[in-house]
Motif scaffolding. Structure first.
Motif, PDB file in Angstrom:
ATOM      1  N   LYS A 243     -72.270  50.791 -97.736  1.00 57.17           N
ATOM      2  CA  LYS A 243     -72.298  51.709 -96.605  1.00 57.17           C
ATOM      3  C   LYS A 243     -70.893  52.086 -96.136  1.00 57.17           C
ATOM      4  O   LYS A 243     -70.710  53.129 -95.507  1.00 57.17           O
ATOM      5  CB  LYS A 243     -73.065  51.075 -95.436  1.00 57.17           C
ATOM      6  N   ARG A 244     -69.947  51.247 -96.471  1.00 57.67           N
ATOM      7  CA  ARG A 244     -68.594  51.447 -95.956  1.00 57.67           C
ATOM      8  C   ARG A 244     -67.569  51.103 -97.021  1.00 57.67           C
ATOM      9  O   ARG A 244     -67.694  50.107 -97.724  1.00 57.67           O
ATOM     10  CB  ARG A 244     -68.397  50.536 -94.739  1.00 57.67           C
ATOM     11  N   VAL A 245     -66.580  51.941 -97.168  1.00 53.64           N
ATOM     12  CA  VAL A 245     -65.446  51.670 -98.061  1.00 53.64           C
ATOM     13  C   VAL A 245     -64.207  51.596 -97.180  1.00 53.64           C
ATOM     14  O   VAL A 245     -63.825  52.585 -96.546  1.00 53.64           O
ATOM     15  CB  VAL A 245     -65.292  52.762 -99.134  1.00 53.64           C
ATOM     16  N   GLY A 246     -63.604  50.410 -97.124  1.00 52.27           N
ATOM     17  CA  GLY A 246     -62.446  50.220 -96.255  1.00 52.27           C
ATOM     18  C   GLY A 246     -61.345  49.457 -96.937  1.00 52.27           C
ATOM     19  O   GLY A 246     -61.128  49.578 -98.154  1.00 52.27           O
ATOM     20  N   SER A 247     -60.660  48.620 -96.180  1.00 50.89           N
ATOM     21  CA  SER A 247     -59.475  47.935 -96.686  1.00 50.89           C
ATOM     22  C   SER A 247     -59.787  47.018 -97.855  1.00 50.89           C
ATOM     23  O   SER A 247     -58.930  46.777 -98.709  1.00 50.89           O
ATOM     24  CB  SER A 247     -58.818  47.131 -95.558  1.00 50.89           C
ATOM     25  N   GLU A 248     -61.037  46.494 -97.923  1.00 52.80           N
ATOM     26  CA  GLU A 248     -61.407  45.601 -99.030  1.00 52.80           C
ATOM     27  C   GLU A 248     -61.316  46.284-100.386  1.00 52.80           C
ATOM     28  O   GLU A 248     -61.195  45.634-101.423  1.00 52.80           O
ATOM     29  CB  GLU A 248     -62.829  45.060 -98.808  1.00 52.80           C
ATOM     30  N   PHE A 249     -61.353  47.612-100.396  1.00 50.29           N
ATOM     31  CA  PHE A 249     -61.290  48.400-101.635  1.00 50.29           C
ATOM     32  C   PHE A 249     -59.862  48.494-102.158  1.00 50.29           C
ATOM     33  O   PHE A 249     -59.638  48.721-103.338  1.00 50.29           O
ATOM     34  CB  PHE A 249     -61.855  49.789-101.332  1.00 50.29           C
TER      35      PHE A 249
END
Length: 463
Positions: free
Chosen positions: A321-327
């Motif tokens: 649902k979310r693409v953030g800093s972990e990517f």
């Protein structure tokens, strides 16, 4: 010799072979055993085999063409036979195939063969078996471990359901493009240390115990592999994840390849998250990465610090649902003050069919991200609200299709090709310092379904 003597049941016949004068001839390039094999060929097969001598060494024969050439030379005439010459030629070909005199290469690619004759396993010196696109082929001989000199085995695009259980004993195998895991099978590739090129491992769902995979395969030792494709059967995102999800994560963790790998594909992985090696910067040679239909994963792996990655495709990740800093960052390497930009070598980025993806958050790196990105594709992500990376200074091609909720702005001074299709949201392409000269003069542009847009960028209004 075993194949020659197999059909001789009398002791006298064996003694005739033993006392043959051919054993006493000078040992030139032709081994005495092969001379004997030729001398005992039926006359009709001698003619067909001798005809093959007009071709250069290591020539790749196609059965159909070879039969036609035999027909043209009238080597297949049998006046009393009711069979067509094509059938006779096919029979001759199979008889020669089962004879030990025919052993440096076997190519049956594209034929209608359903199974290999068991006698193929008597060709002890056989090094290559090509069965690519034999779509009716459903199984391989169970005694293939006898072919100890086999180096190349290609069963791509066939209907083979599983590999023989003892194929791991073929220690000289160099090329095995496809490995199909059988039902309740223990995946064993550890002894195939010399595998090179591309390897696809299919039906990984059939592996019994994921924790047994590490010891049985030693994928880290296969330094000559360039490309690895790992394939599970397709599955939808499910609430019943538990043991299956953990097993598949154990399998993927245990299949960590050597860091020399250039290309990696992961299809239909059912774990809740990727193991740590996916995205490890130590994979400094990795240039191509594809993740498809890994629907149970709730986040993307940290790929932003792969130093050589040029092409990245992510599709069908329904759990994200979310693409953030972990990517962007690996391990504990994240810092908003990081000097080196993330995805420093990436040239092509593709997102597709991510039906639950809502947000794309920037990484916060002072040097930005995607400094060399030239092509960006976002297809069929209907819930994606935003945002896009604000500055893509090298972007030349942008395609957005089926992203009806997307509200975003983008600065892309080098844009050449723009396609925005089935888009009901708002999109703003910020005016670069040099204006839209490049886009207007040299580009291809297609925009549709912009009913919700308040206005076109001023420079585009002149089109």
């Amino acid at each position: 010799m075993g194949s020659l003597l197999h059909s001789k049941v009398e002791a006298r016949e064996w003694n005739d072979v033993l006392s043959s004068e051919l054993w006493d001839l000078p040992k030139d390039a032709v081994l005495p055993a092969l001379r004997l094999s030729y001398s005992y060929l039926p006359s009709h097969l001698k003619c067909c085999f001798s005809y093959c001598a007009i071709f250069p060494k290591d020539y790749e024969f196609e059965k159909g063409k070879l039969v036609l050439l035999w027909m043209a030379e009238e080597l297949l005439d049998q006046p009393k036979s009711k069979k067509r010459m094509e059938e006779i030629g096919d029979l001759y070909f199979q008889e020669l195939l089962s004879n030990p005199i025919v052993e440096n290469y076997l190519d049956l690619s594209g034929t209608m063969i359903r199974e290999l004759p068991k006698s193929v396993c008597n060709l002890y010196n056989l090094q290559t078996i090509m069965l690519c696109s034999c779509r009716n082929l459903v199984e391989l001989p169970s005694r293939m471990q006898i072919l100890i000199k086999l180096r190349y085995l290609d069963i791509r695009n066939t209907s083979v359901k599983e590999m023989p259980s003892n194929i791991c004993k073929l220690k000289n195998l160099r090329s095995l493009p496809t490995f199909i895991v059988g039902q309740n099978c223990v995946l064993r590739l550890g002894e195939l240390r010399e595998l090179s090129g591309s390897l696809t491992i299919s039906k990984l769902d059939n592996v019994i115990n994921g924790k047994d995979v590490l010891e049985a395969n030693n994928m880290k030792d296969k330094q000559y592999l360039d490309e690895l494709k790992l394939n599970w059967n397709y599955k939808n995102a499910s609430d019943d994840q538990g043991e299956i999800a953990q097993k598949e994560r154990d399998i993927l963790r245990s299949l960590q390849p050597h860091t020399n790998l250039n290309k990696l594909h992961i299809y239909c992985f059912g774990g809740l998250s990727f193991p740590d090696w996916v995205g490890d910067p130590l994979f400094s040679n990795l240039v191509f990465l594809e993740l498809m239909d890994c629907n149970n994963c709730r986040s993307l792996p940290p790929l932003g610090q792969l130093p050589s990655l040029k092409y990245l495709s992510i599709s069908g990740m329904k759990g994200v649902k979310r693409v953030g800093s972990e990517f962007y960052y690996y391990g504990n390497a994240y810092s908003s003050d990081t000097i080196k930009p993330y995805f420093s070598s990436l040239q092509t980025l593709r997102f597709a069919h991510m039906t639950n993806w809502e947000k794309w958050l920037c990484c916060g790196c002072t040097r930005g991200e995607f400094p060399r990105l030239e092509e960006l594709y976002i297809f069929k992500c209907p819930k994606l609200i935003g945002k896009l990376p604000k500055q893509l200074r090298s972007l030349k091609k942008l395609q957005i299709d089926g992203c009806g909720s997307l509200v975003a702005s983008l600065r892309a001074p080098e844009i050449r090709e723009l396609r925005i299709m089935d888009h009901g949201g708002k999109f703003r392409l910020k005016r670069p310092a040099s204006g839209f000269t490049n886009l207007l003069q040299t580009s291809e542009m297609e925009i549709s379904d912009i009913s919700e847009w308040e206005e076109l960028p001023p420079q585009l209004q002149r089109l």
